[in-house]
Design a protein around this motif. Structure first.
Motif, PDB file in Angstrom:
ATOM      1  N   PHE A  82       0.827  -1.207   0.000  1.00 29.84           N
ATOM      2  CA  PHE A  82       0.000   0.000   0.000  1.00 29.84           C
ATOM      3  C   PHE A  82       0.861   1.256   0.000  1.00 29.84           C
ATOM      4  O   PHE A  82       0.548   2.242  -0.672  1.00 29.84           O
ATOM      5  CB  PHE A  82      -0.917   0.002   1.230  1.00 29.84           C
ATOM      6  N   ALA A  83       1.961   1.211   0.766  1.00 32.38           N
ATOM      7  CA  ALA A  83       2.836   2.382   0.848  1.00 32.38           C
ATOM      8  C   ALA A  83       3.445   2.706  -0.510  1.00 32.38           C
ATOM      9  O   ALA A  83       3.509   3.872  -0.922  1.00 32.38           O
ATOM     10  CB  ALA A  83       3.937   2.132   1.880  1.00 32.38           C
ATOM     11  N   VAL A  84       3.864   1.656  -1.238  1.00 31.33           N
ATOM     12  CA  VAL A  84       4.450   1.864  -2.573  1.00 31.33           C
ATOM     13  C   VAL A  84       3.401   2.415  -3.534  1.00 31.33           C
ATOM     14  O   VAL A  84       3.677   3.334  -4.317  1.00 31.33           O
ATOM     15  CB  VAL A  84       5.042   0.538  -3.116  1.00 31.33           C
ATOM     16  N   ILE A  85       2.178   1.859  -3.473  1.00 35.87           N
ATOM     17  CA  ILE A  85       1.107   2.322  -4.364  1.00 35.87           C
ATOM     18  C   ILE A  85       0.764   3.783  -4.080  1.00 35.87           C
ATOM     19  O   ILE A  85       0.636   4.598  -5.000  1.00 35.87           O
ATOM     20  CB  ILE A  85      -0.144   1.433  -4.202  1.00 35.87           C
ATOM     21  N   ILE A  86       0.630   4.115  -2.780  1.00 36.73           N
ATOM     22  CA  ILE A  86       0.296   5.491  -2.408  1.00 36.73           C
ATOM     23  C   ILE A  86       1.397   6.444  -2.836  1.00 36.73           C
ATOM     24  O   ILE A  86       1.136   7.536  -3.348  1.00 36.73           O
ATOM     25  CB  ILE A  86       0.055   5.579  -0.886  1.00 36.73           C
ATOM     26  N   LEU A  87       2.664   6.022  -2.640  1.00 39.52           N
ATOM     27  CA  LEU A  87       3.791   6.862  -3.051  1.00 39.52           C
ATOM     28  C   LEU A  87       3.792   7.075  -4.562  1.00 39.52           C
ATOM     29  O   LEU A  87       4.033   8.190  -5.044  1.00 39.52           O
ATOM     30  CB  LEU A  87       5.109   6.207  -2.601  1.00 39.52           C
ATOM     31  N   PHE A  88       3.499   6.003  -5.306  1.00 39.27           N
ATOM     32  CA  PHE A  88       3.477   6.109  -6.766  1.00 39.27           C
ATOM     33  C   PHE A  88       2.374   7.053  -7.228  1.00 39.27           C
ATOM     34  O   PHE A  88       2.587   7.909  -8.094  1.00 39.27           O
ATOM     35  CB  PHE A  88       3.274   4.718  -7.366  1.00 39.27           C
ATOM     36  N   ILE A  89       1.177   6.909  -6.614  1.00 37.03           N
ATOM     37  CA  ILE A  89       0.063   7.791  -6.970  1.00 37.03           C
ATOM     38  C   ILE A  89       0.387   9.239  -6.621  1.00 37.03           C
ATOM     39  O   ILE A  89       0.090  10.161  -7.385  1.00 37.03           O
ATOM     40  CB  ILE A  89      -1.226   7.335  -6.258  1.00 37.03           C
ATOM     41  N   ALA A  90       1.019   9.440  -5.451  1.00 36.19           N
ATOM     42  CA  ALA A  90       1.390  10.794  -5.038  1.00 36.19           C
ATOM     43  C   ALA A  90       2.377  11.419  -6.016  1.00 36.19           C
ATOM     44  O   ALA A  90       2.276  12.607  -6.362  1.00 36.19           O
ATOM     45  CB  ALA A  90       1.981  10.758  -3.633  1.00 36.19           C
ATOM     46  N   MET A  91       3.321  10.596  -6.496  1.00 38.12           N
ATOM     47  CA  MET A  91       4.305  11.098  -7.471  1.00 38.12           C
ATOM     48  C   MET A  91       3.626  11.486  -8.780  1.00 38.12           C
ATOM     49  O   MET A  91       3.941  12.525  -9.384  1.00 38.12           O
ATOM     50  CB  MET A  91       5.380  10.037  -7.717  1.00 38.12           C
ATOM     51  N   LEU A  92       2.666  10.641  -9.209  1.00 38.51           N
ATOM     52  CA  LEU A  92       1.939  10.951 -10.445  1.00 38.51           C
ATOM     53  C   LEU A  92       1.138  12.237 -10.308  1.00 38.51           C
ATOM     54  O   LEU A  92       1.135  13.087 -11.210  1.00 38.51           O
ATOM     55  CB  LEU A  92       1.014   9.787 -10.812  1.00 38.51           C
ATOM     56  N   LEU A  93       0.445  12.370  -9.170  1.00 40.23           N
ATOM     57  CA  LEU A  93      -0.358  13.578  -8.945  1.00 40.23           C
ATOM     58  C   LEU A  93       0.518  14.818  -8.862  1.00 40.23           C
ATOM     59  O   LEU A  93       0.185  15.868  -9.421  1.00 40.23           O
ATOM     60  CB  LEU A  93      -1.167  13.425  -7.655  1.00 40.23           C
ATOM     61  N   THR A  94       1.648  14.688  -8.163  1.00 42.17           N
ATOM     62  CA  THR A  94       2.564  15.826  -8.045  1.00 42.17           C
ATOM     63  C   THR A  94       3.088  16.250  -9.402  1.00 42.17           C
ATOM     64  O   THR A  94       3.120  17.446  -9.742  1.00 42.17           O
ATOM     65  CB  THR A  94       3.743  15.459  -7.127  1.00 42.17           C
ATOM     66  N   ASN A  95       3.490  15.245 -10.202  1.00 44.26           N
ATOM     67  CA  ASN A  95       3.991  15.556 -11.539  1.00 44.26           C
ATOM     68  C   ASN A  95       2.906  16.192 -12.405  1.00 44.26           C
ATOM     69  O   ASN A  95       3.168  17.145 -13.156  1.00 44.26           O
ATOM     70  CB  ASN A  95       4.511  14.271 -12.193  1.00 44.26           C
ATOM     71  N   HIS A  96       1.677  15.672 -12.265  1.00 42.42           N
ATOM     72  CA  HIS A  96       0.556  16.215 -13.041  1.00 42.42           C
ATOM     73  C   HIS A  96       0.265  17.656 -12.646  1.00 42.42           C
ATOM     74  O   HIS A  96       0.056  18.526 -13.513  1.00 42.42           O
ATOM     75  CB  HIS A  96      -0.677  15.344 -12.812  1.00 42.42           C
ATOM     76  N   ILE A  97       0.284  17.919 -11.339  1.00 46.20           N
ATOM     77  CA  ILE A  97       0.022  19.282 -10.860  1.00 46.20           C
ATOM     78  C   ILE A  97       1.113  20.237 -11.328  1.00 46.20           C
ATOM     79  O   ILE A  97       0.833  21.370 -11.755  1.00 46.20           O
ATOM     80  CB  ILE A  97      -0.081  19.274  -9.320  1.00 46.20           C
ATOM     81  N   LEU A  98       2.378  19.787 -11.259  1.00 47.11           N
ATOM     82  CA  LEU A  98       3.485  20.628 -11.720  1.00 47.11           C
ATOM     83  C   LEU A  98       3.367  20.932 -13.207  1.00 47.11           C
ATOM     84  O   LEU A  98       3.660  22.058 -13.650  1.00 47.11           O
ATOM     85  CB  LEU A  98       4.821  19.942 -11.422  1.00 47.11           C
ATOM     86  N   GLN A  99       2.950  19.929 -13.983  1.00 49.96           N
ATOM     87  CA  GLN A  99       2.774  20.143 -15.422  1.00 49.96           C
ATOM     88  C   GLN A  99       1.667  21.160 -15.683  1.00 49.96           C
ATOM     89  O   GLN A  99       1.792  22.033 -16.546  1.00 49.96           O
ATOM     90  CB  GLN A  99       2.442  18.811 -16.111  1.00 49.96           C
TER      91      GLN A  99
END
Length: 406
Positions: A256-273
């Motif tokens: 779960f921690a890896v999945i949440i971290l991966f989703i957080a990274m995707l969201l962060t990258n999306h927001i930055l874009q």
């Protein structure tokens, strides 16, 4: 969990009950004890905290058997096993709880136990706040050997294990009958037996080997190891404990921690874009408005994007082509731009274009006459140039006029 509470029940509710705590780290019992009867289950409360609890029920209270599926049936074993065993059971099948211990394409090993007995047993522990995670026939907790495995319990009761999923409970008086039965044979050959309790005097058949283990080990030490290692569990069907998210959290929290971290990274990258694109859009919008007001000084505001596009397109259409003369004004301006590039000593004052005469007049200022001469030469590469009179103003600025034709 690294520690398990193992409770060995007796067929008689008032008889002594053995218990032990098995340590997975030490691979042995770290503490054991005994109390009398079901009414004293409360003594286990303090030992059950933060430990999984396994109950070893008497083999005399269960029925173990291998069931062969009929060739003609296509139904799964769990749907018909009770009916296949009905003729071998002394009790009504509706009163029994059936569990499949192991199965294959041809059938499976099945265990039957009285529903009421199992329900009452679990209820007694539930009242004390003790959660039972495994219920197992005591005979299946015996270790596996090449042949039969036996041990003597309290009184004159023996439990004997055959293979991984079969076993019986028998009194000492009946051991001789067992020696001569087909249950201890495989085909025409006798199955050897290893007992962890000294065997009584028995008369054996030829080539029949029953021997006592040289290793001395207590009953609970022997059964605790097997109870932990076996995957068999009678808590199936209606008795199966509900899945708990928190009980499996230690197993899945890393995933779960890896999945949440991966989703957080995707969201962060999306927001930055998105922020980057918004910044670029604002920059382009500001530059477009600057060019708009610079090109159209008579306009003082932009009402909306459609208005902006329409005004720009109108100006482009106006300057692009003179339909009567077939003249593209923007091409003239583009050629003029090429000539004026990198002329830092030249300042363009105004442009006048005469479509009828097909000529362009430009007025420029310079610091000296040489710069204007260089400009004339450069313009000659794009136009037919007629240079007007050059004159110096009072502030040492040279004014020049050029007439350009194609």
């Amino acid at each position: 969990m690294n520690e398990f509470l193992i409770v060995l029940l007796n067929r008689n509710k008032s008889s002594p009950i053995l218990w032990s705590i098995y340590s997975l780290t030490n691979s042995k019992n770290i503490i054991s004890g005994e109390f009398n009867g079901w009414e004293n289950f409360i003594e286990l409360t303090k030992y059950s905290k933060k430990r999984e609890v396994c109950l070893l029920v008497p083999s005399s209270n269960v029925f173990l058997s291998y069931v062969t599926l009929p060739i003609s049936t296509s139904r799964p074993l769990k749907e018909i096993m009770s009916y296949l065993l009905e003729d071998n059971l002394a009790q009504d099948i509706e009163e029994l709880h059936f569990s499949i211990l192991r199965q294959n394409h041809h059938g499976g090993f099945v265990c039957a136990i009285d529903k009421k007995l199992l329900h009452n047993l679990l209820f007694e522990f539930k009242k004390l706040g003790i959660k039972i995670t495994k219920v197992l026939p005591d005979v299946l907790a015996l270790p596996e050997n090449d042949g039969l495995t036996a041990i003597k319990l309290s009184g004159e009761e023996w439990i004997i294990k055959k293979g991984q999923y079969l076993g019986i409970s028998i009194y000492s008086d009946w051991l001789q009958e067992l020696v001569n039965s087909n249950w201890v044979k495989q085909g025409d050959n006798y199955i050897s037996l290893k007992s962890y309790t000294e065997l009584p005097e028995l008369t054996f058949n030829k080539n029949q080997i029953w021997e006592t283990s040289k290793k001395t080990i207590s009953t609970m030490e022997l059964l605790s190891q097997g109870a932990f290692q076996t995957e068999c569990n009678l808590l199936t069907g209606v008795f199966k404990p509900p899945l708990s998210f928190f009980s499996n959290w230690k197993v899945w929290y890393k995933v779960f921690a890896v999945i949440i971290l991966f989703i957080a990274m995707l969201l962060t990258n999306h927001i930055l874009q998105i922020l980057k694109l918004n910044t670029q859009a604002e920059s382009y919008r500001a530059e477009s408005e600057r060019i708009f007001f610079l090109s159209l000084p008579n306009k003082d505001k932009i009402s909306d994007e459609k208005y902006f596009r329409d005004q720009i397109q109108n100006e482009i259409n106006f300057f692009s082509i003179d339909k009567n003369k077939n003249i593209n004004i923007l091409e003239w301006i583009a050629d003029l731009t090429k000539s004026l590039q990198e002329k830092d000593k030249i300042w363009l004052q105004n442009i006048k274009f005469d479509a009828n005469r097909q000529e362009m007049r430009i007025k420029v200022n310079s610091k000296d006459f040489q710069s204007l001469e260089k400009l004339r030469i450069e313009l000659s590469n794009q136009f037919n140039v007629e240079q007007g009179q050059l004159e110096r103003s009072t502030n040492d600025i040279v004014n020049g006029l050029f007439l350009l034709k194609k």
